[in-house]
Design a protein around this motif. Structure first.
Motif, PDB file in Angstrom:
ATOM      1  N   UNK A   7       0.858  -1.181   0.000  1.00 25.45           N
ATOM      2  CA  UNK A   7       0.000   0.000   0.000  1.00 25.45           C
ATOM      3  C   UNK A   7       0.891   1.227   0.000  1.00 25.45           C
ATOM      4  N   UNK A   8       0.459   2.250  -0.705  1.00 26.72           N
ATOM      5  CA  UNK A   8       1.212   3.494  -0.799  1.00 26.72           C
ATOM      6  C   UNK A   8       0.351   4.625  -0.258  1.00 26.72           C
ATOM      7  N   UNK A  16      -8.968  16.338  -4.170  1.00 22.35           N
ATOM      8  CA  UNK A  16      -8.994  15.526  -2.955  1.00 22.35           C
ATOM      9  C   UNK A  16      -8.073  16.126  -1.900  1.00 22.35           C
ATOM     10  N   UNK A  17      -8.539  16.131  -0.689  1.00 22.59           N
ATOM     11  CA  UNK A  17      -7.755  16.688   0.419  1.00 22.59           C
ATOM     12  C   UNK A  17      -7.048  15.572   1.176  1.00 22.59           C
ATOM     13  N   UNK A  18      -5.873  15.871   1.668  1.00 22.90           N
ATOM     14  CA  UNK A  18      -5.146  14.913   2.489  1.00 22.90           C
ATOM     15  C   UNK A  18      -4.499  13.813   1.669  1.00 22.90           C
ATOM     16  N   UNK A  19      -4.067  12.796   2.397  1.00 21.31           N
ATOM     17  CA  UNK A  19      -3.390  11.664   1.775  1.00 21.31           C
ATOM     18  C   UNK A  19      -4.319  10.461   1.800  1.00 21.31           C
ATOM     19  N   UNK A  20      -4.151   9.587   0.823  1.00 20.65           N
ATOM     20  CA  UNK A  20      -4.966   8.386   0.751  1.00 20.65           C
ATOM     21  C   UNK A  20      -4.080   7.164   0.639  1.00 20.65           C
TER      22      UNK A  20
END
Length: 113
Positions: A7-8, A16-20
């Motif tokens: 997973x990265x 899109x806000x933030x990291x996923x």
């Protein structure tokens, strides 16, 4: 069978806000992404394992090129396309339209002259 799922954490440049957290099957180089979207490839086949539990093998797959009567497998599309080009290239004989990346062969022509 194919290896661990990775997973990265990805920070997107769009709305899109933030990291996923993203599964490895959806992560590739921007070059491979562009090539995949163009659908223009010569001498390269994609293979997927639809029965696999491995997301990469099932969704993305890998690429196969026939080089000198042998199938050679590549994880990335660019590498597969370039290997195919290199396998058929003959200086002063191969036409640019026969290649996926004719621009990549300027230095090979110089070496063979």
């Amino acid at each position: 069978q194919y290896g661990p799922t990775r997973y990265y954490t990805v920070k997107f440049d769009d709305i899109r806000k933030g990291k996923q957290k993203v599964i490895d099957a959806y992560v590739m180089s921007s070059r491979d992404y562009d090539l995949t979207m163009s659908k223009k490839r010569k001498g390269v086949r994609i293979r997927r394992d639809n029965k696999s539990c491995d997301s990469w093998a099932k969704l993305m797959g890998w690429y196969v090129v026939k080089i000198h009567s042998n199938n050679k497998e590549f994880p990335g599309l660019y590498e597969a396309m370039l290997a195919r080009d290199r396998s058929i290239y003959v200086a002063n004989e191969t036409r640019p339209e026969e290649l996926n990346f004719p621009e990549e062969f300027d230095d090979l022509v110089d070496k063979e002259e």
